[in-house]
Design an enzyme around this catalytic site. Structure first.
Site, short mmCIF file in Angstrom:
data_model
loop_
_atom_site.label_atom_id
_atom_site.label_comp_id
_atom_site.label_asym_id
_atom_site.label_seq_id
_atom_site.Cartn_x
_atom_site.Cartn_y
_atom_site.Cartn_z
N HIS A 179 0.83 -1.21 0.00
CA HIS A 179 0.00 0.00 0.00
C HIS A 179 0.87 1.26 0.00
O HIS A 179 0.67 2.17 -0.81
CB HIS A 179 -0.90 -0.02 1.24
CG HIS A 179 -1.77 1.18 1.40
ND1 HIS A 179 -3.11 1.20 1.04
CD2 HIS A 179 -1.51 2.42 1.89
CE1 HIS A 179 -3.62 2.40 1.29
NE2 HIS A 179 -2.68 3.16 1.82
N GLU A 180 1.84 1.32 0.90
CA GLU A 180 2.68 2.52 1.00
C GLU A 180 3.62 2.65 -0.20
O GLU A 180 3.90 3.76 -0.67
CB GLU A 180 3.47 2.52 2.31
CG GLU A 180 2.62 2.51 3.56
CD GLU A 180 1.58 3.63 3.61
OE1 GLU A 180 1.78 4.68 2.98
OE2 GLU A 180 0.54 3.44 4.28
N HIS A 183 1.73 4.23 -2.93
CA HIS A 183 1.70 5.69 -2.77
C HIS A 183 2.98 6.29 -3.33
O HIS A 183 2.96 7.30 -4.04
CB HIS A 183 1.59 6.06 -1.29
CG HIS A 183 0.20 6.02 -0.74
ND1 HIS A 183 -0.91 6.46 -1.44
CD2 HIS A 183 -0.28 5.61 0.48
CE1 HIS A 183 -1.99 6.33 -0.70
NE2 HIS A 183 -1.64 5.81 0.47
N HIS A 189 -5.65 7.14 -2.71
CA HIS A 189 -6.69 6.24 -2.20
C HIS A 189 -7.85 6.12 -3.19
O HIS A 189 -8.25 7.09 -3.83
CB HIS A 189 -7.21 6.76 -0.85
CG HIS A 189 -6.20 6.63 0.25
ND1 HIS A 189 -5.88 7.67 1.08
CD2 HIS A 189 -5.43 5.58 0.64
CE1 HIS A 189 -4.97 7.26 1.95
NE2 HIS A 189 -4.68 6.01 1.69
N TYR A 237 -10.13 2.84 1.62
CA TYR A 237 -10.38 2.94 3.06
C TYR A 237 -11.26 1.77 3.52
O TYR A 237 -12.09 1.26 2.76
CB TYR A 237 -11.14 4.22 3.39
CG TYR A 237 -10.29 5.44 3.64
CD1 TYR A 237 -8.91 5.43 3.50
CD2 TYR A 237 -10.90 6.64 4.03
CE1 TYR A 237 -8.16 6.57 3.73
CE2 TYR A 237 -10.16 7.78 4.26
CZ TYR A 237 -8.78 7.74 4.11
OH TYR A 237 -8.05 8.87 4.34
#
Length: 300
Positions: A179-180, A183, A189, A237
């Site tokens: 996930h990071e 980014h 998101h 989210y």
């Protein structure tokens, strides 16, 4: 002795990356600091009060943005607007902190290998010369799982908090690391995309007031997207993110039958397609066929 053994293990895994240079200095504290209102509100978070992805007090919980991005955040960076944010040739040099335990190091490496296999992006050990590279580090303040978005320039931190007595934090599985790292590659998101209101309902009455801006969406003009809304995205989210009371959802699906939003296990098919599209992996017909097949078979 334990630390020496760990360094030796690290050397075996990344001998060519660490043997010819001294590791860069990484501060325990990264500025700007976490706003006081975020620190004071941390005890108010609901079911995910200690979720390291929500706790840093950064933009949308886990993104550190430069000023230029506050008006231009999107699902995927528009390279025609911010060409300097693209990692050149889809190659991302990286350094992993020697502070991690071997098991945590293995989790990070698994995340990197997953991205290398499922996309044409290539994470490579830093050679000590490349100007731009990632520092994957357990930053002490702000703690948590967070990253800058896209190539920031120079030594760029991706914070992955190691496990502690509270739980696995960012490294229970490779999912949060992926996930990071996404980014860092330029992906925002999923629920921030311009058309999200067709697919999810935001329950503003259940959101801690100072976190309501985390649920803002982007305009169509600022969005680059070729794929359908992805409820299963590793970038989406969860149902209770930033909830002010346990059991009160902040975001729910409008599509019948969808009860779970987001996950931090693995890249979804949509995540895989999105990232390959952003980095031009589909331009070559042969490579397009290869990565479409990988995304279809390996994406959640």
């Amino acid at each position: 002795m334990h630390r020496l053994c760990f360094v030796l293990v690290l050397g075996c895994l990344h001998r060519h990356a660490y043997s010819r240079f001294i590791l860069p200095y990484v501060p325990d504290v990264v500025h700007p600091p976490v706003p006081d209102h975020v620190i004071n509100a941390s005890s108010e978070l609901g079911e995910e009060a200690f979720d390291p992805e929500l706790s840093p007090g950064l933009f949308q919980g886990d993104m550190a943005l430069t000023n230029e991005f506050y008006n231009f955040w999107r699902v995927g960076i528009r390279w025609d607007v911010f060409p300097e944010k693209l990692w050149e040739n889809g190659t991302v040099p990286y350094v992993i902190s020697p502070l991690y335990e071997p098991s945590d190091l293995a989790t990070i490496i698994k995340a990197i290998r997953t991205l290398n296999f499922m996309t044409c992006v290539r994470f490579v050990p830093w050679n000590g010369k490349s100007k731009d590279y990632l520092l994957i580090w357990p930053i002490k303040y702000p703690k948590g799982c967070w990253s800058f978005v896209g190539r920031f320039g120079g030594a760029q931190i991706v914070s992955l908090q190691a496990p502690d007595k509270r739980g696995p934090n960012c490294l229970g599985t490779e999912g949060r690391a992926i996930h990071e790292l996404m980014h860092a590659l330029g992906v925002f998101h999923e629920q921030s995309r311009w058309d999200r209101d067709k697919f999810v309902k935001i329950h503003t009455e259940n959101i801690i007031p100072q976190y309501k801006s985390n649920f803002d969406k982007q305009s169509l003009d600022n969005t680059t997207y070729s794929f359908e809304y992805d409820y299963d995205s590793i970038m989406h989210y969860g149902k209770y993110f930033f909830s002010k009371k346990k059991g009160k959802p902040t975001i729910t699906a409008k599509q019948p039958g969808v009860t779970t939003l987001g996950q931090r296990k693995a890249m979804s098919k949509g995540d895989c397609l999105k990232l390959n599209d952003l980095y031009g992996c589909f331009k070559n017909p042969r490579r397009r066929r290869k990565y479409y097949n990988i995304c279809n078979f390996m994406g959640l």
